[in-house]
Enzyme design. Sequence first.
Site, short mmCIF file in Angstrom:
data_model
loop_
_atom_site.label_atom_id
_atom_site.label_comp_id
_atom_site.label_asym_id
_atom_site.label_seq_id
_atom_site.Cartn_x
_atom_site.Cartn_y
_atom_site.Cartn_z
CD GLU A 1 -13.92 -14.02 -4.81
OE1 GLU A 1 -14.98 -14.44 -5.00
OE2 GLU A 1 -13.01 -14.99 -4.16
CE LYS B 1 -7.68 -16.65 -0.49
NZ LYS B 1 -8.05 -18.35 -0.01
NE ARG C 1 -9.34 -19.92 3.15
CZ ARG C 1 -10.23 -19.82 2.22
NH1 ARG C 1 -10.81 -21.06 1.72
NH2 ARG C 1 -10.63 -18.83 1.93
CG ASP D 1 -14.40 -35.13 -11.80
OD1 ASP D 1 -13.98 -34.24 -11.05
OD2 ASP D 1 -14.65 -34.63 -13.22
CB THR E 1 -18.60 -29.67 -9.30
OG1 THR E 1 -19.63 -28.70 -8.49
CG2 THR E 1 -18.98 -31.16 -8.79
CB VAL F 1 -16.26 -26.83 -0.96
CG1 VAL F 1 -14.87 -26.39 -1.10
CG2 VAL F 1 -16.21 -27.67 0.38
CG ASP G 1 -16.54 -20.43 -4.57
OD1 ASP G 1 -16.82 -20.70 -5.65
OD2 ASP G 1 -15.33 -20.61 -4.58
CB SER H 1 -17.78 -24.28 2.78
OG SER H 1 -16.49 -24.06 2.16
P1 NAD Z 1 -10.94 -27.72 -10.39
O1 NAD Z 1 -11.45 -27.27 -11.54
O2 NAD Z 1 -9.71 -28.13 -10.11
O3 NAD Z 1 -11.96 -29.07 -10.24
C1 NAD Z 1 -13.43 -29.10 -10.28
C2 NAD Z 1 -13.69 -30.69 -10.71
O4 NAD Z 1 -15.21 -30.72 -10.80
C3 NAD Z 1 -13.10 -31.02 -12.27
O5 NAD Z 1 -12.37 -32.33 -12.05
C4 NAD Z 1 -14.69 -31.41 -12.87
O6 NAD Z 1 -14.54 -32.54 -13.69
C5 NAD Z 1 -15.61 -31.70 -11.76
N1 NAD Z 1 -16.94 -31.45 -11.94
C6 NAD Z 1 -17.50 -30.59 -12.62
N2 NAD Z 1 -19.13 -30.67 -12.59
C7 NAD Z 1 -19.16 -31.74 -12.35
C8 NAD Z 1 -20.19 -32.57 -11.71
N3 NAD Z 1 -21.41 -31.80 -12.17
N4 NAD Z 1 -20.38 -33.82 -11.36
C9 NAD Z 1 -19.05 -34.05 -10.76
N5 NAD Z 1 -17.84 -33.46 -11.14
C10 NAD Z 1 -17.72 -32.40 -11.73
O7 NAD Z 1 -11.67 -26.82 -9.30
P2 NAD Z 1 -11.14 -26.76 -7.86
O8 NAD Z 1 -10.02 -25.96 -7.48
O9 NAD Z 1 -11.03 -28.13 -7.25
O10 NAD Z 1 -12.29 -25.91 -7.25
C11 NAD Z 1 -13.65 -26.80 -6.93
C12 NAD Z 1 -14.63 -25.49 -6.71
O11 NAD Z 1 -14.65 -25.34 -5.34
C13 NAD Z 1 -14.58 -24.33 -7.28
O12 NAD Z 1 -15.75 -23.88 -7.63
C14 NAD Z 1 -13.93 -23.20 -6.31
O13 NAD Z 1 -14.35 -21.91 -6.79
C15 NAD Z 1 -14.33 -23.86 -4.95
N6 NAD Z 1 -13.50 -23.67 -4.13
C16 NAD Z 1 -14.28 -23.12 -2.82
C17 NAD Z 1 -13.65 -22.74 -1.52
C18 NAD Z 1 -14.35 -22.41 -0.50
O14 NAD Z 1 -13.59 -21.91 0.53
N7 NAD Z 1 -15.45 -22.81 -0.41
C19 NAD Z 1 -12.11 -22.83 -1.81
C20 NAD Z 1 -11.41 -23.01 -2.90
C21 NAD Z 1 -12.12 -23.54 -4.05
#
Ligand code: NAD
Length: 349
Positions: free
Chosen positions: A56, A69, A112, A161, A201, A224, A227, A292
Amino acid sequence: MVRYVGVGNMVRLIAAVGFEPYLIGLAGYVEEDFRRWNAFEKVPRVASHSRDGVIELMPTSDGEFYGFKYVNGHPRNTRTGLQTVTAFGVLSDVETGYPCLLSEMTITTALRTAATSAVAAKYLAREDAEVMAIIGLGSQSEFQALAFKAVNGIRRLRVFDIDPTATGKFKANLAPHGFEIEVTASAGAAVLGADIITTVTADKQRATVLSDNMVGAGVHINAVGGDCPGKTELQRAILLRADVFVELTEQTRIEGEIQQMAPDFPVTELWRVIVGEATGRRSPDQITIFDSVGFATEDFSALRYLRDLVEGTDYYEEIDLLTEPKDPRNLFGLLNLAALQPRKVPQAC
Ligand code: NAD
């Protein structure tokens, strides 16, 4: 020359400022930019979807500065030792169009996102909130915990988790930070007694991380992880019982939890609550959701904050990202190796 803050300098800078002071300062910039929402050019991010993820571009401008970004989201990446989210960004001077700051934004995105969640909770969670459940203990999770501690005073966490190694990593990383952490055996157990529920997650599917029967009255949900299109965490019925707050409505309708709802499902943009145009929490029993997805102004705030923090320090390098010919019309002359002498030109911003 363009200022460049790479991963090494970002780590040094955060260590020097301190995690919580950094997050408090960043939350201040995020909130300040939400307050001047109408000053920004706003478009939903430009997304390139593929089978396993998305890349993106997130641009915005306040007329004085322009920021964008580059960020990806690839939930399967962790299986091969790569991160789900990586990013970098640029801040430019609108008057000349010259970039003035290039920065890593993988750490900055986590910071952020967490700072924005904490700002939202300041307006939407109950004032007496003390316990937060976190479901999903990956890259973003510690940042979320620390922002809620720094900005909202949350010290008690109930966490879950599906992967025990993620849980171990989360506990070890936060051990020096003064939390009381209870590890639970399921998402249902994690939310018991929680005043705030953070779902973070990663799974490119319509997941049900939180089902309706898990959400009691008065809870604030910081959603969060959902997204992008086809990626959600909350059961639809929860949204029907709650008041939903978003960043930019048109982007969240494509990417957020509300992609499950009709196009006219009522939502309130967070900036309207922050400036006092709309009500956030109305009663202790109300369920509030911050849906979010991450919006460009938050990255702009983070870049602006970083630019101000590194001014007068050695937490950046100067890189020759731009050509700087003596005669600005003689670009060709620059191809002569002998002419490739560094030249001091004024910093763009
Ligand atoms: P990551 O892959 O590092 O961590 C995700 C974690 O979720 C893993 O430890 C996984 O085991 C766990 N998980 C998956 N399904 C699960 C479930 N059903 N129950 C419990 N745990 C579960 O990812 P990350 O970098 O931490 O990002 C997490 C999410 O946040 C992603 O989807 C990412 O796109 C999103 N994100 C959103 C924003 C925002 O502004 N809203 C910003 C950054 C990331």
